[in-house]
Design a protein around this motif. Structure first.
Motif, PDB file in Angstrom:
ATOM      1  N   PHE A  18       0.677  -1.146   0.056  1.00 26.65           N
ATOM      2  CA  PHE A  18       0.057  -0.117   0.000  1.00 26.65           C
ATOM      3  C   PHE A  18       0.920   1.301  -0.005  1.00 26.65           C
ATOM      4  O   PHE A  18       0.569   2.096  -0.836  1.00 26.65           O
ATOM      5  CB  PHE A  18      -0.965  -0.128   1.206  1.00 26.65           C
ATOM      6  N   ALA A  19       1.969   1.364   0.742  1.00 28.30           N
ATOM      7  CA  ALA A  19       2.809   2.360   0.887  1.00 28.30           C
ATOM      8  C   ALA A  19       3.628   2.682  -0.623  1.00 28.30           C
ATOM      9  O   ALA A  19       3.753   3.931  -0.870  1.00 28.30           O
ATOM     10  CB  ALA A  19       3.813   2.174   2.004  1.00 28.30           C
ATOM     11  N   GLU A  20       3.909   1.395  -1.035  1.00 27.00           N
ATOM     12  CA  GLU A  20       4.692   1.633  -2.584  1.00 27.00           C
ATOM     13  C   GLU A  20       3.401   2.198  -3.426  1.00 27.00           C
ATOM     14  O   GLU A  20       3.847   3.143  -4.168  1.00 27.00           O
ATOM     15  CB  GLU A  20       4.904   0.204  -3.009  1.00 27.00           C
ATOM     16  N   TRP A  21       2.330   1.731  -3.450  1.00 30.96           N
ATOM     17  CA  TRP A  21       1.226   2.042  -4.286  1.00 30.96           C
ATOM     18  C   TRP A  21       0.845   3.745  -4.132  1.00 30.96           C
ATOM     19  O   TRP A  21       0.830   4.471  -5.236  1.00 30.96           O
ATOM     20  CB  TRP A  21      -0.120   1.409  -4.082  1.00 30.96           C
ATOM     21  N   LEU A  22       1.043   4.524  -2.972  1.00 28.61           N
ATOM     22  CA  LEU A  22       0.807   5.509  -2.558  1.00 28.61           C
ATOM     23  C   LEU A  22       1.893   6.349  -3.116  1.00 28.61           C
ATOM     24  O   LEU A  22       1.805   7.512  -3.852  1.00 28.61           O
ATOM     25  CB  LEU A  22       0.614   5.847  -0.982  1.00 28.61           C
ATOM     26  N   SER A  38      -4.307  12.394 -14.844  1.00 30.45           N
ATOM     27  CA  SER A  38      -4.056  10.949 -14.692  1.00 30.45           C
ATOM     28  C   SER A  38      -5.402  10.314 -14.276  1.00 30.45           C
ATOM     29  O   SER A  38      -5.970  10.496 -13.266  1.00 30.45           O
ATOM     30  CB  SER A  38      -2.778  10.884 -13.809  1.00 30.45           C
ATOM     31  N   VAL A  39      -5.623   9.076 -14.660  1.00 33.97           N
ATOM     32  CA  VAL A  39      -6.524   8.219 -14.255  1.00 33.97           C
ATOM     33  C   VAL A  39      -5.856   7.161 -13.309  1.00 33.97           C
ATOM     34  O   VAL A  39      -5.267   6.143 -14.121  1.00 33.97           O
ATOM     35  CB  VAL A  39      -7.848   7.585 -14.985  1.00 33.97           C
ATOM     36  N   ASN A  40      -6.377   6.806 -12.116  1.00 35.05           N
ATOM     37  CA  ASN A  40      -5.876   5.687 -11.323  1.00 35.05           C
ATOM     38  C   ASN A  40      -7.010   5.049 -10.791  1.00 35.05           C
ATOM     39  O   ASN A  40      -7.992   5.403 -10.383  1.00 35.05           O
ATOM     40  CB  ASN A  40      -5.051   6.376 -10.238  1.00 35.05           C
TER      41      ASN A  40
END
Length: 199
Positions: A18-22, A38-40
């Motif tokens: 989760f931290a990596e994704w953020l 940007s669309v995430n």
């Protein structure tokens, strides 16, 4: 390896992902970028599956079974709600407080202006006590602090850094006295220690 230890390892891996994704979102490395936008895709487990969510739905999403588990130190340890403004902080705090059973206790700041040796600025004389008590700015504590036993709190000032009482320390209220609040530290190297905060 015990079952509890294995589940902690799984939790740590999930937290790391989760931290990596953020971080990737913050660095602009994720999503389809077109025309500066940007669309995430946000993972389903992070979304409220409600058509028109309200504050109560958000609180129950972050704090499920709050009535049953709020007395446990570990319940609040891994949960928090981040808000964009201090007014929203107050709204969220009041709502969470209303869900936790028990009697409320109000602590008020000192609201008397002192003029020691004539060094008080002229501008302070023009402010009424009522207007001073209504201030809600970062770095200035609110005049009225409402607490209950079991609620999570966070220090906003360094009190005793060597014992883990510094700005940002998360704690849970255990007892409310006239001039002192007993808390248990929820995170960091002093997790589980009982501390006393002047009230």
């Amino acid at each position: 390896m015990s079952l509890g230890h294995g589940s902690q390892d799984i939790h740590n891996v999930q937290l790391e992902k989760f931290a990596e994704w953020l971080l990737q979102i913050g660095d602009g490395l994720l999503g389809d970028s077109t025309d500066g936008e940007s669309v995430n895709r946000i993972p389903d487990n992070l979304l409220l599956d409600i058509e028109s969510p309200c504050l109560h739905d958000l609180v129950l999403f972050i704090y499920p079974d709050i009535l049953l588990l709020s007395s446990s130190m570990y319940y609040f340890k891994g949960r928090s709600i981040l808000t964009p403004t201090l007014d929203v902080v107050t709204e969220v705090n009041n709502h969470v407080m209303s869900l936790i059973p028990g009697n409320e206790r109000v602590y008020l700041s000192s609201d008397t202006l002192l003029n020691e040796d004539g060094h008080l600025e002229y501008e302070l004389y023009t402010m009424s006590t009522k207007s001073l008590n209504a201030l809600n700015y970062s770095g200035i504590f609110q005049h009225r602090l409402l607490l209950k036993i079991g609620v999570p709190v966070m220090l906003l000032r360094n009190i005793d850094q060597s014992n883990g009482l510094c700005n940002g320390t998360r704690m849970q209220v255990r007892r409310l006295g006239d001039h002192v609040i007993e808390c248990i530290i929820l995170a960091g190297r002093n997790t589980g220690e009982v501390v006393f905060i002047p009230g």
